[in-house]
Structures are given as C-alpha cells and as structure tokens.
Design an enzyme around this catalytic site. Sequence first.
Site, PDB file in Angstrom:
ATOM      1  N   ASP A 170      37.546  35.521  39.862  1.00  0.00           N
ATOM      2  CA  ASP A 170      37.442  34.275  40.631  1.00  0.00           C
ATOM      3  C   ASP A 170      37.906  34.516  42.077  1.00  0.00           C
ATOM      4  O   ASP A 170      37.213  34.160  43.039  1.00  0.00           O
ATOM      5  CB  ASP A 170      38.325  33.228  39.940  1.00  0.00           C
ATOM      6  CG  ASP A 170      38.049  31.798  40.363  1.00  0.00           C
ATOM      7  OD1 ASP A 170      37.125  31.595  41.166  1.00  0.00           O
ATOM      8  OD2 ASP A 170      38.751  30.895  39.892  1.00  0.00           O
ATOM      9  N   SER A 227      36.820  35.203  30.305  1.00  0.00           N
ATOM     10  CA  SER A 227      38.037  34.979  29.483  1.00  0.00           C
ATOM     11  C   SER A 227      38.792  36.248  29.090  1.00  0.00           C
ATOM     12  O   SER A 227      39.823  36.139  28.426  1.00  0.00           O
ATOM     13  CB  SER A 227      37.731  34.171  28.201  1.00  0.00           C
ATOM     14  OG  SER A 227      37.494  32.817  28.489  1.00  0.00           O
TER      15      SER A 227
HETATM   16  P1  ADP Z   1      39.700  34.888  32.897  1.00  0.00           P
HETATM   17  O1  ADP Z   1      40.734  33.955  33.480  1.00  0.00           O
HETATM   18  O2  ADP Z   1      38.421  34.179  32.474  1.00  0.00           O
HETATM   19  O3  ADP Z   1      40.255  35.770  31.846  1.00  0.00           O
HETATM   20  P2  ADP Z   1      39.776  37.066  34.862  1.00  0.00           P
HETATM   21  O4  ADP Z   1      39.238  37.045  36.242  1.00  0.00           O
HETATM   22  O5  ADP Z   1      41.255  37.188  34.708  1.00  0.00           O
HETATM   23  O6  ADP Z   1      39.219  35.736  34.171  1.00  0.00           O
HETATM   24  O7  ADP Z   1      39.077  38.219  34.044  1.00  0.00           O
HETATM   25  C1  ADP Z   1      37.767  38.185  33.552  1.00  0.00           C
HETATM   26  C2  ADP Z   1      37.201  39.593  33.562  1.00  0.00           C
HETATM   27  O8  ADP Z   1      36.729  39.901  34.872  1.00  0.00           O
HETATM   28  C3  ADP Z   1      38.203  40.691  33.209  1.00  0.00           C
HETATM   29  O9  ADP Z   1      37.586  41.581  32.288  1.00  0.00           O
HETATM   30  C4  ADP Z   1      38.463  41.381  34.542  1.00  0.00           C
HETATM   31  O10 ADP Z   1      38.775  42.752  34.384  1.00  0.00           O
HETATM   32  C5  ADP Z   1      37.113  41.209  35.225  1.00  0.00           C
HETATM   33  N1  ADP Z   1      37.075  41.323  36.683  1.00  0.00           N
HETATM   34  C6  ADP Z   1      38.065  41.184  37.600  1.00  0.00           C
HETATM   35  N2  ADP Z   1      37.597  41.377  38.847  1.00  0.00           N
HETATM   36  C7  ADP Z   1      36.257  41.646  38.739  1.00  0.00           C
HETATM   37  C8  ADP Z   1      35.190  41.936  39.661  1.00  0.00           C
HETATM   38  N3  ADP Z   1      35.401  41.992  40.975  1.00  0.00           N
HETATM   39  N4  ADP Z   1      33.945  42.166  39.146  1.00  0.00           N
HETATM   40  C9  ADP Z   1      33.695  42.101  37.826  1.00  0.00           C
HETATM   41  N5  ADP Z   1      34.655  41.818  36.917  1.00  0.00           N
HETATM   42  C10 ADP Z   1      35.914  41.601  37.359  1.00  0.00           C
END
Ligand code: ADP
Length: 179
Positions: A35, A118
């Site tokens: 995010d 998630s």
């Molecule tokens: P949530 O709160 O839904 O768990 P997160 O952002 O903490 O969301 O994580 C969701 C997934 O996105 C995790 O597997 C994380 O490693 C991944 N993630 C984080 N940054 C990126 C990015 N720039 N591109 C793709 N995936 C990412």
Amino acid sequence: MMERIRIVEGDITREQVDAVVNAANSALAGGGGVDGAIHAAAGPELLEAGLALGGCPTGQARSTPGFRLPARWVIHAVGPVWSGGGNGEAALLAGAYRASLEEAVKLGAKTVAFPAISTGVYGYPKDKAAHIALRTVRDFLAECPQLREVRLVCFSKESAEAHREALRELHGMQSDKDR
Ligand code: ADP
C-alpha cells in the site's frame, strides 16, 4: 486458461498493466507494505482519491486512477486480517480477489496485477493465501474472456514458490478431471 495467469517476482509498482491491485485497509487511507509503495509511486493524488471513496468493507474492492503509476487504474482490495482461519478469512480473501477482478472488467482493463493480498502485516499464511488466489483467479477467468492476463506479483522467492506450488496443484486437479 492457465496461460492467462502469470506468476512473477518483483515490485508491483513497476508493472506495465492496465490495473494494479492494492492490498488496502478499509479506510483506504494508505499504509505500509505494498500500500505504501503504491501510494509513493502514484503520488499524493492517490490518497485524496482513496479517501474520497469513503472506505471499503473487507472482502470488497474500489477503484481510483493510477496517477503517476504506469497502470491506468488502482483497484483497492481489502483482504482479511488472519485470526486463525475460523473467522471467514478464506471467503473474505476470495471475495477480495473476485471483487477486484469484477472491478477490472467494469473498468475495461485487459491486464491486471495483484500482490499477495493479506500475506504481509495481515498475517495470512502464504501457502493458504496462494491457493485461494490461484483458485479464485482461475475460476473467474474461466467465465471471463475479456481479461487477457492476470499477473500475480510476488515480493519474495518464498511467496513466488507458494504461488507456483498452488498453480501446480490446480493444474493437477485440472488434468485429473480431463482423464
Ligand atoms: P496486507 O496488510 O494485506 O498483509 P502487506 O502490504 O503488508 O499487505 O503485504 C501484502 C504482500 O505484498 C506481502 O506478501 C508483501 O511482501 C507484498 N509486497 C510488499 N511490497 C510490495 C511491492 N512493492 N510489490 C509487490 N508486493 C509487495
């Protein structure tokens, strides 16, 4: 239809697709993880546009423009927080994927990239989440010729491996059915 699903490793903010899905929170207020990366890459207009939507319930999705991203749209999906699996998490996670795909079709997107919703701060076990992601996308594509490609963008080797394994299992089930 499996050819329309691609598992890649990388940063979703770089993906050249019509729509990128964001793992958002229900306030659509920006946050950490993917995010934060999407907001940083899209610019401050994304926060304004997200807040103007007035929130999104868990298991659903909303869309905004992509602003400075290569993608034309951001689809903000709200996945569940994992709390042991007995609180409807699986249905809510599948709902978040399905709602995002429905939104993509409504927007006219042909290519969509998803992060592993998630599986970061929200704590959903990666292998379980990968199965739900693959099954939901496969079932949706079977009914939806408009979407040319769904890319599952994994941020780690471990996440990519969990998705490849889930895809292999779906393939196996598919060929069992064909026999
Ligand atoms: P949530 O709160 O839904 O768990 P997160 O952002 O903490 O969301 O994580 C969701 C997934 O996105 C995790 O597997 C994380 O490693 C991944 N993630 C984080 N940054 C990126 C990015 N720039 N591109 C793709 N995936 C990412």
